[in-house]
Write an enzyme that holds these catalytic residues in place. Structure first.
Site, PDB file in Angstrom:
ATOM      1  N   GLY A 137      -8.446  -7.398   4.456  1.00 35.62           N
ATOM      2  CA  GLY A 137      -9.170  -7.746   5.387  1.00 35.62           C
ATOM      3  C   GLY A 137      -8.815  -8.344   6.589  1.00 35.62           C
ATOM      4  O   GLY A 137      -9.399  -8.508   7.847  1.00 35.62           O
ATOM      5  N   ASN A 156       6.795 -39.099  -0.362  1.00 38.66           N
ATOM      6  CA  ASN A 156       5.889 -39.297   0.932  1.00 38.66           C
ATOM      7  C   ASN A 156       6.689 -40.059   2.088  1.00 38.66           C
ATOM      8  O   ASN A 156       6.801 -39.689   3.234  1.00 38.66           O
ATOM      9  CB  ASN A 156       4.701 -39.918   0.530  1.00 38.66           C
ATOM     10  CG  ASN A 156       3.722 -39.286  -0.482  1.00 38.66           C
ATOM     11  OD1 ASN A 156       3.927 -37.857  -0.670  1.00 38.66           O
ATOM     12  ND2 ASN A 156       2.859 -39.913  -1.208  1.00 38.66           N
ATOM     13  N   SER A 200      13.142 -43.546  -8.765  1.00 40.56           N
ATOM     14  CA  SER A 200      11.692 -42.679  -8.597  1.00 40.56           C
ATOM     15  C   SER A 200      11.755 -42.182  -7.234  1.00 40.56           C
ATOM     16  O   SER A 200      11.731 -43.275  -6.289  1.00 40.56           O
ATOM     17  CB  SER A 200      10.412 -43.367  -8.966  1.00 40.56           C
ATOM     18  OG  SER A 200       9.412 -42.433  -8.686  1.00 40.56           O
ATOM     19  N   LYS A 204       0.963  -1.203   0.052  1.00 38.54           N
ATOM     20  CA  LYS A 204      -0.111  -0.001  -0.077  1.00 38.54           C
ATOM     21  C   LYS A 204       0.872   1.217  -0.034  1.00 38.54           C
ATOM     22  O   LYS A 204       0.770   2.262  -0.711  1.00 38.54           O
ATOM     23  CB  LYS A 204      -0.853  -0.045   1.447  1.00 38.54           C
ATOM     24  CG  LYS A 204      -2.236   1.141   0.919  1.00 38.54           C
ATOM     25  CD  LYS A 204      -2.826   1.117   2.336  1.00 38.54           C
ATOM     26  CE  LYS A 204      -3.469  -0.262   2.670  1.00 38.54           C
ATOM     27  NZ  LYS A 204      -4.837  -0.442   2.162  1.00 38.54           N
ATOM     28  N   CYS A 207       7.537 -39.156  -7.385  1.00 39.21           N
ATOM     29  CA  CYS A 207       6.374 -39.536  -7.618  1.00 39.21           C
ATOM     30  C   CYS A 207       5.545 -39.494  -6.504  1.00 39.21           C
ATOM     31  O   CYS A 207       4.245 -39.972  -6.354  1.00 39.21           O
ATOM     32  CB  CYS A 207       6.379 -41.043  -8.048  1.00 39.21           C
ATOM     33  SG  CYS A 207       7.030 -42.270  -6.952  1.00 39.21           S
ATOM     34  N   TYR A 224      11.886 -35.808 -14.267  1.00 43.10           N
ATOM     35  CA  TYR A 224      10.428 -35.657 -14.284  1.00 43.10           C
ATOM     36  C   TYR A 224       9.698 -35.815 -13.136  1.00 43.10           C
ATOM     37  O   TYR A 224      10.549 -36.064 -12.084  1.00 43.10           O
ATOM     38  CB  TYR A 224       9.697 -36.940 -15.210  1.00 43.10           C
ATOM     39  CG  TYR A 224       9.708 -38.295 -14.634  1.00 43.10           C
ATOM     40  CD1 TYR A 224       8.869 -38.661 -13.539  1.00 43.10           C
ATOM     41  CD2 TYR A 224      10.728 -39.176 -14.634  1.00 43.10           C
ATOM     42  CE1 TYR A 224       8.795 -39.688 -13.089  1.00 43.10           C
ATOM     43  CE2 TYR A 224      10.758 -40.179 -14.009  1.00 43.10           C
ATOM     44  CZ  TYR A 224      10.041 -40.629 -13.218  1.00 43.10           C
ATOM     45  OH  TYR A 224       9.849 -41.766 -12.399  1.00 43.10           O
ATOM     46  N   ARG A 283      -3.413  -1.500  -6.150  1.00 39.26           N
ATOM     47  CA  ARG A 283      -2.724  -2.843  -6.003  1.00 39.26           C
ATOM     48  C   ARG A 283      -3.097  -3.674  -7.302  1.00 39.26           C
ATOM     49  O   ARG A 283      -3.921  -3.753  -7.869  1.00 39.26           O
ATOM     50  CB  ARG A 283      -2.774  -3.425  -4.717  1.00 39.26           C
ATOM     51  CG  ARG A 283      -4.104  -3.754  -4.523  1.00 39.26           C
ATOM     52  CD  ARG A 283      -4.339  -4.460  -3.064  1.00 39.26           C
ATOM     53  NE  ARG A 283      -5.723  -4.721  -2.672  1.00 39.26           N
ATOM     54  CZ  ARG A 283      -6.254  -4.848  -1.408  1.00 39.26           C
ATOM     55  NH1 ARG A 283      -5.203  -4.783  -0.527  1.00 39.26           N
ATOM     56  NH2 ARG A 283      -7.618  -5.126  -1.335  1.00 39.26           N
ATOM     57  N   MET A 322      -5.803  -7.299   8.541  1.00 44.13           N
ATOM     58  CA  MET A 322      -5.450  -6.563   9.527  1.00 44.13           C
ATOM     59  C   MET A 322      -6.294  -5.424   9.793  1.00 44.13           C
ATOM     60  O   MET A 322      -7.127  -5.273   8.996  1.00 44.13           O
ATOM     61  CB  MET A 322      -3.893  -6.239   9.147  1.00 44.13           C
ATOM     62  CG  MET A 322      -3.016  -7.453   9.414  1.00 44.13           C
ATOM     63  SD  MET A 322      -1.242  -6.946   8.901  1.00 44.13           S
ATOM     64  CE  MET A 322      -1.405  -6.682   7.340  1.00 44.13           C
ATOM     65  N   HIS A 335     -16.004  -8.394   1.756  1.00 38.22           N
ATOM     66  CA  HIS A 335     -15.079  -9.219   2.296  1.00 38.22           C
ATOM     67  C   HIS A 335     -15.708 -10.434   1.878  1.00 38.22           C
ATOM     68  O   HIS A 335     -14.403 -11.419   1.526  1.00 38.22           O
ATOM     69  CB  HIS A 335     -15.245  -9.205   3.979  1.00 38.22           C
ATOM     70  CG  HIS A 335     -14.318 -10.110   4.775  1.00 38.22           C
ATOM     71  ND1 HIS A 335     -14.885 -11.543   5.030  1.00 38.22           N
ATOM     72  CD2 HIS A 335     -12.946 -10.156   4.889  1.00 38.22           C
ATOM     73  CE1 HIS A 335     -13.866 -12.258   5.664  1.00 38.22           C
ATOM     74  NE2 HIS A 335     -12.994 -11.334   5.612  1.00 38.22           N
ATOM     75  N   ARG A 385      -3.794   2.611   8.341  1.00 36.73           N
ATOM     76  CA  ARG A 385      -4.066   1.688   7.739  1.00 36.73           C
ATOM     77  C   ARG A 385      -2.728   0.708   7.891  1.00 36.73           C
ATOM     78  O   ARG A 385      -1.539   1.096   7.819  1.00 36.73           O
ATOM     79  CB  ARG A 385      -4.461   1.859   6.379  1.00 36.73           C
ATOM     80  CG  ARG A 385      -5.961   2.616   6.136  1.00 36.73           C
ATOM     81  CD  ARG A 385      -6.017   3.056   4.776  1.00 36.73           C
ATOM     82  NE  ARG A 385      -6.977   3.878   4.269  1.00 36.73           N
ATOM     83  CZ  ARG A 385      -8.125   3.559   4.006  1.00 36.73           C
ATOM     84  NH1 ARG A 385      -8.464   2.245   3.717  1.00 36.73           N
ATOM     85  NH2 ARG A 385      -9.015   4.501   3.627  1.00 36.73           N
TER      86      ARG A 385
END
Length: 897
Positions: free
Chosen positions: A111, A790, A786, A32, A853, A873, A358, A113, A476, A102
């Protein structure tokens, strides 16, 4: 070095046609503040003010919530510059300067802050404001607004208390809108507001403007750490360490009669990307009236008003001269920033003032259109267009829409605030939406409110859709919903919400909490019950941008797929093969699960082979279908991975049913499961350990893969190159054993079929040891790695993904983790292991194919890491393939910067 040279600058002024900062200083001045300075520098009408830097906020938190020693002196100098430009003085009863205070972080957080307007008013200056403006009613209206906002933001009093006081006055006066109150009426409201503050706090409302100012600055800094701001930062990856700036600016008044107004505008439609001015305004109002949804605003343009069927005049009609000036300013801003702009403005007695610009929040569909259109018009390059679209937000394009042939039981229509359709059960509180939407078994809910506020953000994110009775397209609810890709209908004014009774009524119909409704965020319609939906079709701007991205990216993008539907979806979204086919998912189909269980229960190899012979034709048919869909593209097939007990149910009744199906006793099954039981199955008898213990299982799977490949080749279709992947390998000796098993089986099949087909053998890297000893695996015959990120994340951290939810949020809140390591790859730890494996594996075999993967294959930050270390990949779920394609191109472009 002199004190002057070492003194930290905390305040940057703007106004009167000059500015200390510019748009490039966003990190220091916040978005801002930087843009206010920039607008001032390019000659736009901006009320004078100054920005307290983000560094002051960082200092505030680093020093026990205390300000820098010389901040007060610099703020006083900033106020003096405003006074010199405006001819008014802060706290002067005869010519009072009022200011807004502000927030303004470097990343837009709409919205989240706090803001305070009309600061500097007290019992004396309100009289001066009335005399100076010639409008005592306006002055008292501004004062009551200030008391309510300051009391809520700074003094932490509930804003509903003030709303109830105002509602009581309106009821007594027999009016429904604020503008109907006279100066005398507002004087009574102000007196009641002040009495309520003193009653709640035991002391009067603060009258000293300096006390007011520093209270507001502290409140803005404090709002950086409020719950909604923290929640927003976590969702959008904004670091806590950035802090927020504070912008203190001379007030201009949109509530100074019928020649005054306030509004919010976008230079293009933020929902569709259409190139025409879009927004709303309110006559005789202040800015929060528009965004808070307290009054339903009017359209900016005549065309928009006519489309909405609104009878109230647009700004173009009500204020044609000011509108023409504003239209020119909006075009100038878009041309200057080369992007869609979100603008706030005020008209004070016919004079236009710009309060903010903005880069506008927009839906992903709008982002695509704006980027492609601007590139086509030569405003930006194709490379810039690729970088303009947030890859992670492409998910928004995959929302369902209402089936055009469906019957719609429309109960009301509001404003189409955020596109997409959603169906769910009605809830009236954010807390209930969050509880049900985030439950272990989530319930789809539609959050129905009179209006939303920033405190509702968690419930809004948990809901499938949002409906508000008031508010406009820039309220909002609308802004948050568009940013999150949540369908939303605002300004459904026929709805009467009674949250306490748990119901809403509309046009004589009543809907209770738990009732099903459907909303269409593209039309603004709210429908009773569940309305049929269809999946979206991608094309146009999406295809154009994806083609540009495909021309830039180096990484290939594959999909994790094991069902025909997965494969077809992956191809539709542009997948270049299958990076992970989990064969165990095929085992759970009803037509083969019995044989799988017979195999597990068998006492010897002969019994297992007999059961496997029943399974084999099904496996072959699965692979034939997948190979056919992928049309010669690479398909990586992971052999059986999970521990065997997972193929049995856990409840006694279910086990009894299995025993009956197999024709054996429950005791026999329970005895076998007791043998299979493990204390830590994730690190137990699973993965390649099954293939080594029971080689006949992997032999059957390899045979089914190669027989399917031969069938495809003989049919004249593009021959596949199967990539046979052995899971959970940790030692070179394991890889050597499995390579021999695979080659022996493949050789036998090819001899039987009279064919010579190519194939590859590799492994999934899921264990730290596998990464560290990658050279051993390559020497033992692995032709590709590969990375199963996870499990590699689980084994590296020693964290179970299934149980991590119990403490991960606490770790993130306390700054131990910046992000969930199961969502975004831990580049320092897990990433190091991947680097090591890549270097050591390719040190043995320079042509070693490398990919990932895990779910990280669809995460843009993780994809950027994969690009940086030269993987070949990434593979992800089918619906994340577009995300991966765009993110891979962005990774290349960002490396060039």
């Amino acid at each position: 070095m002199s004190e002057a040279l070492t003194k930290t600058r905390w305040v940057y002024s703007f106004g009167g046609g000059t500015a200390d900062g510019d748009a490039s200083m966003k990190n220091l001045l916040g978005g801002k503040g930087a843009n206010l300075a920039e607008m001032c520098s390019i000659g736009l009408p901006v009320p004078p003010g100054f920005t307290v830097t983000t560094e002051a906020c960082v200092h505030y938190y680093a020093n026990g919530n205390s300000y820098p020693a010389d901040l007060a002196e610099q703020v006083a100098a900033g106020l003096a510059k405003i006074e010199a430009i405006t001819g008014k003085r802060f706290g002067d009863p005869s010519a009072p300067l009022l200011v807004s205070v502000r927030s303004g972080a470097r990343a837009s957080m709409p919205g989240m802050m706090d803001t305070v307007l009309n600061l500097g008013l007290n019992d004396e200056t309100v009289q001066g404001l009335g005399a100076l403006s010639g409008d005592r009613r306006f002055a008292l209206d501004s004062y009551r607004r200030f008391i309510q906002m300051y009391s809520n933001v700074v003094l932490d009093l509930d804003h509903h208390m003030f709303e109830e006081i105002l509602d009581d006055h309106k009821d007594r006066l027999g009016v429904t809108i604020d503008t109907a109150l006279t100066a005398h009426d507002w004087e009574a409201v102000v007196a009641d507001y002040k009495a309520a503050v003193e009653r709640e706090l035991g002391k009067p409302f603060p009258q000293d403007p300096q006390e007011q100012l520093w209270g507001a600055v502290g409140a803005v800094f404090a709002s950086w750490m409020n719950d909604r701001a923290k929640f927003y930062r976590q969702n959008f990856g904004i670091p806590e360490s950035w802090g927020t700036a504070v912008n203190i600016q001379a007030m201009v008044f949109g509530n100074l009669g019928d020649t005054s107004a306030t509004g919010v505008a976008f230079t293009r439609n933020p929902s569709t990307g259409e190139n025409r001015l879009y927004g709303e305004f309110l006559v005789n109002a202040q800015g929060e009236d528009v965004v808070a949804g307290i009054r339903t605003p009017q359209s900016l343009t005549k065309a928009a008003r006519e489309e909405m069927g609104d009878r109230n005049p647009s700004m173009e009609e009500a204020m044609p001269a000011v509108f023409a000036e504003f239209h020119d300013v909006a075009r100038k801003l878009e041309h200057h920033y080369r992007d869609l702009q979100d603008i706030e403005f005020t008209v004070e007695q016919g004079r236009l003032w710009m309060l903010q610009t903005r880069n506008g929040k927009r839906t992903t569909r709008a982002a695509l259109k704006v980027a492609v259109d601007m590139a086509a018009d030569g405003v930006i390059t194709r490379e810039e267009a690729i970088l303009r679209v947030d890859a992670a937000e492409l998910d928004q394009l995959l929302h369902p829409t209402i089936d055009p042939s469906a019957t719609r039981d429309v109960v009301t229509k509001g404003l189409p605030a955020s596109p997409g359709a959603a169906c769910g059960r009605v809830v009236f509180s954010s807390e209930e939406a969050e509880r049900l939407g985030n439950a272990k078994v989530p319930v789809k809910v539609i959050l129905v409110r009179r209006e939303t506020s920033p405190e509702d953000i968690k419930g809004m994110y948990a809901a499938q859709g949002i409906v508000t009775a008031t508010g406009g397209m820039t309220s909002h609810a609308a802004v948050v919903a568009r940013g999150a890709g949540i369908p939303c209908v605002c300004g459904a004014t026929d709805i009467r919400v009674d949250a306490e009774a748990g119901q809403f009524t509309v046009r004589g119909r009543t809907f209770k909490e738990g009732d099903l409704i459907t909303i269409d965020g593209a039309t603004g319609e709210v429908m009773a019950g569940e309305t049929p939906m269809i999946e979206p079709e991608l094309g146009g701007d999406f295809d154009t941008l994806m083609s540009w991205a495909d021309g830039i990216r180096r990484l290939k993008v594959r999909a994790n797929a094991e069902t025909p539907n997965d494969g077809r979806t992956a191809r539709q979204f542009g997948a270049e093969g299958v990076g992970l086919c989990r064969t165990e998912h095929m085992f759970f189909n009803e037509d083969r699960i019995t044989a799988v269980r017979e195999m597990i229960l068998a006492d010897d190899e002969k019994g297992r082979r007999a059961a496997l012979a029943t399974i084999a034709p099904f496996q072959k048919a699965d692979f034939v279908e997948l190979f056919t869909i992928m049309e010669g593209l690479p398909v990586t097939i992971r052999l059986l991975d999970p521990p065997l007990h997972e193929f049995f149910p856990t409840g006694e009744d279910d086990l009894k049913a299995v025993a009956d199906t197999l024709g054996i006793t429950l005791a026999a099954i329970e005895s076998r499961l007791e043998v299979l039981h493990e204390s830590n199955p994730m690190l137990g008898h699973r993965g390649c350990r099954l293939g080594i213990s029971y080689p006949e299982i992997y032999e059957m799977q390899v045979r089914a893969i190669m027989e399917a490949a031969c069938e495809i080749a003989k049919s004249g279709k593009p021959a596949p190159v199967p990539e046979i992947m052995h899971p959970l390998v940790g030692k070179g000796e394991e890889m050597a054993f499995l390579r021999k098993l695979t080659d022996r089986t493949v050789k036998a099949v090819l001899a039987e079929q009279g064919l010579d087909l190519a194939y590859q053998v590799g492994t999934m890297i899921e264990l730290p040891r596998a990464a560290l000893r990658a050279a051993d695996l390559a020497e033992a015959g692995a032709e590709f790695f590969s990375f199963g990120t996870n499990d590699l994340t689980q084994t590296t951290f020693g964290i179970s993904r299934d149980d991590a939810g119990k403490f991960l949020n606490a770790y993130i809140e306390k700054g131990i983790f910046e992000q969930d390591p199961f969502v975004t790859l831990d580049q320092d730890g897990v990433g190091d292991l991947i680097r090591i494996a890549a270097e050591r594996g390719r040190g043995v075999n320079p042509g070693l194919k490398l990919g990932i993967c895990g779910e990280h294959g669809g995460d843009p930050a993780s994809i950027a890491f994969c690009e940086s270390i030269g993987l070949d990949y990434v593979s992800c779920s089918p619906f994340r393939v577009p995300i991966a394609r765009l993110a891979a191109a962005q990774a290349v472009l960002n490396k060039r910067k």
